[in-house]
Design a protein around this motif. Structure first.
Motif, PDB file in Angstrom:
ATOM      1  N   LEU A   1      57.117  14.570  -1.446  1.00 21.00           N
ATOM      2  CA  LEU A   1      58.674  14.819  -1.245  1.00 21.00           C
ATOM      3  C   LEU A   1      59.018  16.040  -0.448  1.00 21.00           C
ATOM      4  CD1 LEU A   1      60.242  13.646  -4.722  1.00 21.00           C
ATOM      5  CD2 LEU A   1      60.406  12.444  -2.718  1.00 21.00           C
ATOM      6  N   VAL A   2      58.396  17.103  -0.487  1.00 17.27           N
ATOM      7  CA  VAL A   2      58.745  18.235   0.116  1.00 17.27           C
ATOM      8  C   VAL A   2      58.396  18.028   1.348  1.00 17.27           C
ATOM      9  CG1 VAL A   2      58.149  20.839   0.422  1.00 17.27           C
ATOM     10  CG2 VAL A   2      58.896  20.015  -1.902  1.00 17.27           C
ATOM     11  N   THR A   3      56.920  17.498   1.608  1.00 14.76           N
ATOM     12  CA  THR A   3      56.485  17.170   2.899  1.00 14.76           C
ATOM     13  C   THR A   3      57.307  16.221   3.851  1.00 14.76           C
ATOM     14  OG1 THR A   3      54.072  17.325   2.090  1.00 14.76           O
ATOM     15  CG2 THR A   3      54.530  16.127   4.199  1.00 14.76           C
ATOM     16  N   LYS A   4      57.996  15.383   3.080  1.00 11.70           N
ATOM     17  CA  LYS A   4      58.837  14.458   3.864  1.00 11.70           C
ATOM     18  C   LYS A   4      60.313  15.267   4.360  1.00 11.70           C
ATOM     19  CE  LYS A   4      57.750  10.540   0.984  1.00 11.70           C
ATOM     20  NZ  LYS A   4      56.865   9.608   2.014  1.00 11.70           N
ATOM     21  N   LEU A   5      60.658  16.052   3.447  1.00 14.50           N
ATOM     22  CA  LEU A   5      61.863  16.996   3.939  1.00 14.50           C
ATOM     23  C   LEU A   5      61.506  17.934   4.990  1.00 14.50           C
ATOM     24  CD1 LEU A   5      63.291  17.789   0.304  1.00 14.50           C
ATOM     25  CD2 LEU A   5      64.211  16.265   2.182  1.00 14.50           C
ATOM     26  N   ASP A   6      60.228  18.350   4.882  1.00 16.67           N
ATOM     27  CA  ASP A   6      59.650  19.376   6.014  1.00 16.67           C
ATOM     28  C   ASP A   6      59.390  18.622   7.377  1.00 16.67           C
ATOM     29  OD1 ASP A   6      59.645  21.436   4.191  1.00 16.67           O
ATOM     30  OD2 ASP A   6      57.570  21.386   3.995  1.00 16.67           O
ATOM     31  N   ALA A   7      58.996  17.232   7.300  1.00 12.69           N
ATOM     32  CA  ALA A   7      58.897  16.606   8.478  1.00 12.69           C
ATOM     33  C   ALA A   7      60.397  16.102   9.075  1.00 12.69           C
ATOM     34  CB  ALA A   7      58.209  15.334   8.211  1.00 12.69           C
ATOM     35  N   ALA A   8      61.302  15.811   8.058  1.00 13.33           N
ATOM     36  CA  ALA A   8      62.695  15.677   8.607  1.00 13.33           C
ATOM     37  C   ALA A   8      63.365  16.831   9.123  1.00 13.33           C
ATOM     38  CB  ALA A   8      63.433  15.296   7.352  1.00 13.33           C
ATOM     39  N   SER A   9      63.175  18.012   8.812  1.00 16.69           N
ATOM     40  CA  SER A   9      63.638  19.303   9.504  1.00 16.69           C
ATOM     41  C   SER A   9      62.918  19.447  10.803  1.00 16.69           C
ATOM     42  CB  SER A   9      63.485  20.623   8.395  1.00 16.69           C
ATOM     43  OG  SER A   9      64.029  21.618   8.903  1.00 16.69           O
ATOM     44  N   ALA A  10      61.522  19.301  10.864  1.00 18.60           N
ATOM     45  CA  ALA A  10      60.724  19.550  12.136  1.00 18.60           C
ATOM     46  C   ALA A  10      61.487  18.498  13.284  1.00 18.60           C
ATOM     47  CB  ALA A  10      59.460  19.405  12.077  1.00 18.60           C
ATOM     48  N   LYS A  11      61.655  17.224  12.739  1.00 19.43           N
ATOM     49  CA  LYS A  11      62.208  16.136  13.862  1.00 19.43           C
ATOM     50  C   LYS A  11      63.500  16.645  14.172  1.00 19.43           C
ATOM     51  CE  LYS A  11      58.859  13.230  13.602  1.00 19.43           C
ATOM     52  NZ  LYS A  11      57.863  13.180  14.956  1.00 19.43           N
ATOM     53  N   LEU A  12      64.507  16.959  13.164  1.00 18.34           N
ATOM     54  CA  LEU A  12      65.534  17.349  13.613  1.00 18.34           C
ATOM     55  C   LEU A  12      65.649  18.573  14.395  1.00 18.34           C
ATOM     56  CD1 LEU A  12      68.735  16.854  13.166  1.00 18.34           C
ATOM     57  CD2 LEU A  12      68.660  18.311  11.215  1.00 18.34           C
ATOM     58  N   ALA A  13      65.093  19.631  14.278  1.00 17.66           N
ATOM     59  CA  ALA A  13      64.830  20.641  15.082  1.00 17.66           C
ATOM     60  C   ALA A  13      64.308  20.503  16.482  1.00 17.66           C
ATOM     61  CB  ALA A  13      64.072  21.792  14.706  1.00 17.66           C
ATOM     62  N   ALA A  14      63.788  19.429  16.602  1.00 17.50           N
ATOM     63  CA  ALA A  14      63.004  18.970  17.740  1.00 17.50           C
ATOM     64  C   ALA A  14      64.166  18.075  18.650  1.00 17.50           C
ATOM     65  CB  ALA A  14      61.784  18.008  17.536  1.00 17.50           C
ATOM     66  N   GLY A  15      65.189  17.656  18.017  1.00 18.40           N
ATOM     67  CA  GLY A  15      66.231  16.786  18.656  1.00 18.40           C
ATOM     68  C   GLY A  15      65.766  15.291  18.276  1.00 18.40           C
ATOM     69  N   LYS A  16      64.971  14.854  17.400  1.00 21.53           N
ATOM     70  CA  LYS A  16      64.528  13.472  17.219  1.00 21.53           C
ATOM     71  C   LYS A  16      65.458  13.007  15.962  1.00 21.53           C
ATOM     72  CE  LYS A  16      60.185  13.896  19.297  1.00 21.53           C
ATOM     73  NZ  LYS A  16      58.566  14.014  19.158  1.00 21.53           N
ATOM     74  N   ASN A  17      66.473  12.834  16.109  1.00 22.57           N
ATOM     75  CA  ASN A  17      67.570  12.748  15.043  1.00 22.57           C
ATOM     76  C   ASN A  17      67.274  11.474  14.126  1.00 22.57           C
ATOM     77  OD1 ASN A  17      68.777  14.968  15.962  1.00 22.57           O
ATOM     78  ND2 ASN A  17      70.576  14.242  16.776  1.00 22.57           N
TER      79      ASN A  17
END
Length: 103
Positions: free
Chosen positions: A37-53
């Motif tokens: 679950l934490v891995t999914k959240l970290d991936a979401a954060s990285a995608k958001l930071a990269a502008g991949k909403n």
């Protein structure tokens, strides 16, 4: 709010959901589930930071789906109330990202 403010709130929100997930460790029967679950959240954060909403929202929906699967198992692998609270928190972040736009 301006898009940058929504972005900041969304990133903070993902961080809060991550912290809450880690704080709920005792509610999970298998600690590996928390790691996933934490891995999914970290991936979401990285995608958001990269502008991949759109991708960030997809990762958060995946987080919610996994929580639901764990909570509705014939032998629940997480306290259903905890799963619902974490899922609701993730939904708040999804709402915030949708305010930015998912183009």
């Amino acid at each position: 709010l301006a898009p940058l403010a929504h972005l900041s709130l969304a990133l903070l929100g993902i961080g809060d959901v991550r912290e809450d997930t880690l704080a709920a460790q005792a509610s999970f029967t298998n600690q590996k589930d928390i790691g996933g679950l934490v891995t999914k959240l970290d991936a979401a954060s990285a995608k958001l930071a990269a502008g991949k909403n759109t991708d960030a929202v997809a990762k958060l929906v995946d987080f919610q789906t996994t929580l639901n699967t764990l909570a509705t198992d014939p032998k629940p692998k997480v306290d259903p109330a905890v799963a619902q609270e974490l899922s609701d928190d993730a939904q708040g972040v999804i709402y915030c990202i949708n305010e930015i736009g998912t183009a």
